[in-house]
Design a protein around this motif. Structure first.
Motif, mmCIF file in Angstrom:
data_model
loop_
_atom_site.group_PDB
_atom_site.id
_atom_site.type_symbol
_atom_site.label_atom_id
_atom_site.label_comp_id
_atom_site.label_asym_id
_atom_site.label_seq_id
_atom_site.Cartn_x
_atom_site.Cartn_y
_atom_site.Cartn_z
ATOM 1 N N ARG A 168 -16.175 -61.210 -75.982
ATOM 2 C CA ARG A 168 -15.815 -59.816 -75.065
ATOM 3 C C ARG A 168 -16.974 -59.913 -74.020
ATOM 4 O O ARG A 168 -16.605 -59.801 -72.895
ATOM 5 N N VAL A 169 -18.022 -60.068 -74.199
ATOM 6 C CA VAL A 169 -19.378 -60.251 -73.283
ATOM 7 C C VAL A 169 -19.145 -61.238 -72.335
ATOM 8 O O VAL A 169 -19.303 -61.271 -70.868
ATOM 9 N N ALA A 170 -18.746 -62.373 -72.810
ATOM 10 C CA ALA A 170 -18.575 -63.575 -71.986
ATOM 11 C C ALA A 170 -17.395 -63.423 -71.162
ATOM 12 O O ALA A 170 -17.512 -63.806 -69.713
ATOM 13 N N LYS A 171 -16.184 -62.845 -71.429
ATOM 14 C CA LYS A 171 -15.305 -62.482 -70.619
ATOM 15 C C LYS A 171 -15.366 -61.578 -69.460
ATOM 16 O O LYS A 171 -15.116 -61.574 -68.345
ATOM 17 N N TRP A 172 -16.181 -60.554 -69.901
ATOM 18 C CA TRP A 172 -16.731 -59.515 -69.176
ATOM 19 C C TRP A 172 -17.576 -60.082 -68.070
ATOM 20 O O TRP A 172 -17.536 -59.594 -66.911
ATOM 21 N N THR A 173 -18.759 -60.719 -68.365
ATOM 22 C CA THR A 173 -19.500 -61.300 -67.134
ATOM 23 C C THR A 173 -18.889 -62.495 -66.491
ATOM 24 O O THR A 173 -19.312 -62.825 -65.365
ATOM 25 N N SER A 174 -17.710 -62.767 -66.812
ATOM 26 C CA SER A 174 -17.086 -63.918 -65.986
ATOM 27 C C SER A 174 -16.535 -63.498 -64.567
ATOM 28 O O SER A 174 -16.004 -63.925 -63.671
ATOM 29 N N ILE A 175 -16.524 -62.026 -64.601
ATOM 30 C CA ILE A 175 -16.045 -61.258 -63.351
ATOM 31 C C ILE A 175 -16.546 -61.806 -62.040
ATOM 32 O O ILE A 175 -16.191 -61.826 -61.008
ATOM 33 N N LEU A 176 -18.240 -61.887 -62.522
ATOM 34 C CA LEU A 176 -18.799 -62.298 -61.258
ATOM 35 C C LEU A 176 -18.545 -63.576 -60.777
ATOM 36 O O LEU A 176 -18.801 -63.858 -59.413
ATOM 37 N N ASN A 177 -18.082 -64.599 -61.426
ATOM 38 C CA ASN A 177 -17.634 -65.653 -60.918
ATOM 39 C C ASN A 177 -16.264 -65.340 -60.338
ATOM 40 O O ASN A 177 -15.938 -66.084 -59.318
ATOM 41 N N HIS A 178 -15.345 -64.845 -61.024
ATOM 42 C CA HIS A 178 -13.844 -64.459 -60.419
ATOM 43 C C HIS A 178 -13.757 -63.878 -59.183
ATOM 44 O O HIS A 178 -13.222 -64.345 -58.278
ATOM 45 N N VAL A 179 -14.934 -62.917 -58.844
ATOM 46 C CA VAL A 179 -14.770 -62.121 -57.643
ATOM 47 C C VAL A 179 -15.470 -63.307 -56.395
ATOM 48 O O VAL A 179 -15.062 -63.048 -55.077
ATOM 49 N N GLN A 180 -15.951 -64.334 -56.901
ATOM 50 C CA GLN A 180 -16.155 -65.367 -55.847
ATOM 51 C C GLN A 180 -15.246 -66.568 -55.619
ATOM 52 O O GLN A 180 -15.520 -67.465 -55.268
ATOM 53 N N ASP A 181 -14.211 -66.620 -56.491
ATOM 54 C CA ASP A 181 -13.212 -67.395 -56.203
ATOM 55 C C ASP A 181 -13.601 -68.674 -57.116
ATOM 56 O O ASP A 181 -13.109 -69.700 -56.938
ATOM 57 N N VAL A 182 -14.501 -68.483 -58.238
ATOM 58 C CA VAL A 182 -15.003 -69.356 -59.146
ATOM 59 C C VAL A 182 -14.303 -68.955 -60.433
ATOM 60 O O VAL A 182 -14.706 -67.980 -61.011
ATOM 61 N N HIS A 183 -13.439 -69.993 -61.118
ATOM 62 C CA HIS A 183 -12.747 -69.809 -62.523
ATOM 63 C C HIS A 183 -13.151 -70.611 -63.438
ATOM 64 O O HIS A 183 -12.497 -70.710 -64.414
ATOM 65 N N SER A 184 -14.364 -71.183 -63.416
ATOM 66 C CA SER A 184 -14.977 -72.102 -64.296
ATOM 67 C C SER A 184 -16.235 -71.478 -64.739
ATOM 68 O O SER A 184 -17.295 -71.326 -63.883
ATOM 69 N N HIS A 185 -16.470 -71.432 -66.227
ATOM 70 C CA HIS A 185 -17.892 -70.357 -66.141
ATOM 71 C C HIS A 185 -18.561 -71.351 -67.422
ATOM 72 O O HIS A 185 -18.221 -72.419 -68.035
ATOM 73 N N ASP A 186 -19.991 -71.147 -67.496
ATOM 74 C CA ASP A 186 -20.799 -71.883 -68.188
ATOM 75 C C ASP A 186 -20.493 -71.360 -69.689
ATOM 76 O O ASP A 186 -21.213 -72.422 -70.685
ATOM 77 N N ASP A 187 -20.076 -70.298 -70.269
ATOM 78 C CA ASP A 187 -20.170 -69.971 -71.404
ATOM 79 C C ASP A 187 -19.154 -70.541 -72.102
ATOM 80 O O ASP A 187 -17.867 -70.553 -71.749
ATOM 81 N N PRO A 188 -19.436 -71.255 -73.296
ATOM 82 C CA PRO A 188 -18.548 -71.997 -74.028
ATOM 83 C C PRO A 188 -17.443 -71.140 -74.676
ATOM 84 O O PRO A 188 -16.204 -71.461 -74.882
ATOM 85 N N LEU A 189 -17.647 -69.858 -74.809
ATOM 86 C CA LEU A 189 -16.718 -68.616 -75.416
ATOM 87 C C LEU A 189 -15.524 -68.439 -74.451
ATOM 88 O O LEU A 189 -14.430 -67.979 -75.040
ATOM 89 N N PHE A 190 -15.977 -68.422 -73.349
ATOM 90 C CA PHE A 190 -14.512 -68.419 -72.300
ATOM 91 C C PHE A 190 -14.914 -69.376 -71.007
ATOM 92 O O PHE A 190 -15.537 -68.912 -70.002
ATOM 93 N N PRO A 191 -14.845 -70.700 -71.231
ATOM 94 C CA PRO A 191 -15.034 -71.614 -70.259
ATOM 95 C C PRO A 191 -14.255 -71.575 -68.826
ATOM 96 O O PRO A 191 -14.802 -71.825 -67.773
ATOM 97 N N CYS A 245 -24.482 -58.005 -54.977
ATOM 98 C CA CYS A 245 -25.773 -57.437 -55.812
ATOM 99 C C CYS A 245 -25.625 -56.308 -56.500
ATOM 100 O O CYS A 245 -26.204 -55.986 -57.865
ATOM 101 N N LYS A 246 -24.972 -55.365 -56.021
ATOM 102 C CA LYS A 246 -24.525 -54.153 -56.668
ATOM 103 C C LYS A 246 -23.974 -54.081 -57.663
ATOM 104 O O LYS A 246 -23.886 -53.677 -58.820
ATOM 105 N N LEU A 247 -22.540 -55.119 -57.628
ATOM 106 C CA LEU A 247 -21.708 -55.110 -58.694
ATOM 107 C C LEU A 247 -22.233 -56.065 -59.734
ATOM 108 O O LEU A 247 -22.138 -55.532 -61.032
ATOM 109 N N GLU A 248 -23.367 -57.034 -59.450
ATOM 110 C CA GLU A 248 -24.046 -57.685 -60.348
ATOM 111 C C GLU A 248 -24.823 -56.651 -61.230
ATOM 112 O O GLU A 248 -25.011 -56.868 -62.425
ATOM 113 N N LYS A 249 -25.586 -56.005 -60.570
ATOM 114 C CA LYS A 249 -26.498 -55.110 -61.439
ATOM 115 C C LYS A 249 -25.755 -54.092 -62.284
ATOM 116 O O LYS A 249 -26.249 -53.653 -63.405
#
Length: 230
Positions: free
Chosen positions: A21-44, A68-72
Motif C-alpha cells: 500500500r505504501v509503495a502504491k501511495w508514494t508512486s503518486i509523486l512519479n505519476h504526477v510527473q508523467d513518470v510511470h516506472s518506480h524504484d520500489d519492487p512491490l509496485f514497479p 514540494c508541498k504535495l511531496e511533504k
C-alpha cells in the motif's frame, strides 16, 4: 485532489500487505510527473495504459513549490503509517447508513425510556440486517438504474448513485407472529426475561441536588446574578 482521493481507495482495494500500500501511495509523486516506472519492487510500474503526452504543462515538475508541498503531505510519517493500515474490507459507509436508520426509528428530539430505546434499537438492527444488501434496481429490459446526486460536501460535483430495490419488511410479520401466537398465549416467560434486563439509573441521579436549587436557578437566569441561599 479528487484523483488522489480515488487513488487512496484504489490503493486499499488492490493491496494485500502494508508495504505494498505504501509503495502504491508514494508512486503518486512519479505519476504526477508523467513518470510511470518506480524504484520500489512491490509496485514497479503503473497498471494503466501508457499515453503519449504532448502538453507537458499538465504535469508537475520536480522542485516547484506545488510539487514540494504535495511531496511533504504524501510522505508525512503519520500519513504513511495510516496508509499501511488501510483496510480493503471494512468501510465506515455501512456504519453511517446504520446510524441513518436509527434516526428513522428514534428521533433525537424525542426522549425515550431505556427499554423503549432498547426496543427501537432492536428494530433498527432487524430492519438494517434485512435491507443492507439490497440489489440494484433495473428497468424492464434489465438495464441498471442510477440517479444523480449532488453532495453538499463536494461543492457541486455530481455523481451517479445506484438505485436500490424497495426495502422489505418481513421482520414485521415475524414479530407479529411472535406476539400473537406466543406472547399473548403465555406472557410469563417473556415477562421474566424482560425483568432480567438491567436498567441503569438516569444520568441526573448521579449528582446531588441542593435544596431549593431550582428556585435559585430561576432567579439567576432571570436577574443574571447568583443569590445567597440564606
Amino acid at each position: 485532489m479528487k484523483s488522489i482521493r480515488n487513488y487512496i481507495y484504489w490503493t486499499a482495494a488492490t493491496s494485500t500487505i502494508g508495504p505494498e500500500r505504501v509503495a502504491k501511495w508514494t508512486s503518486i509523486l512519479n505519476h504526477v510527473q508523467d513518470v510511470h516506472s518506480h524504484d520500489d519492487p512491490l509496485f514497479p510500474k503503473c497498471l494503466h495504459p501508457l499515453c503519449i503526452t504532448t502538453d507537458k504543462r499538465k504535469w508537475m515538475a520536480t522542485g516547484t513549490p506545488a510539487f514540494c508541498k504535495l511531496e511533504k503531505i504524501l510522505l508525512n510519517k503519520r500519513i504513511l503509517k495510516a496508509v499501511a493500515k488501510l483496510s480493503p474490507h471494512h468501510q465506515t459507509s455501512s456504519l453511517e447508513a446504520f446510524h441513518g436508520v436509527i434516526l428513522r426509528f428514534a428521533l433525537k428530539n424525542v426522549v425515550f425510556p431505556f427499554l423503549g430505546m432498547l426496543c427501537r434499537l432492536y428494530l433498527v438492527a432487524l430492519h438494517y440486517n434485512e435491507n443492507a444488501d439490497r440489489a440494484q434496481a433495473s428497468t424492464s429490459t434489465g438495464k441498471p438504474l442510477y440517479k444523480l446526486q449532488f453532495p453538499k460536501a463536494r461543492k457541486g460535483e455530481c455523481r451517479a448513485k445506484p438505485i436500490k430495490t424497495d426495502p422489505t419488511f418481513r421482520y414485521v410479520a415475524n414479530l407479529m407472529d411472535l406476539i400473537f401466537n406466543q406472547v399473548f398465549v403465555d406472557p410469563a416467560p417473556f415477562t421474566q426475561e424482560l425483568l432480567k434486563i438491567p436498567i441503569p439509573e438516569d444520568l441526573c441521579s448521579q449528582y446531588e441536588r441542593p435544596e431549593g436549587g431550582h428556585r435559585r436557578l430561576c432567579f439567576t437566569v432571570q436577574f443574571g446574578c447568583c443569590l445567597n441561599p440564606t
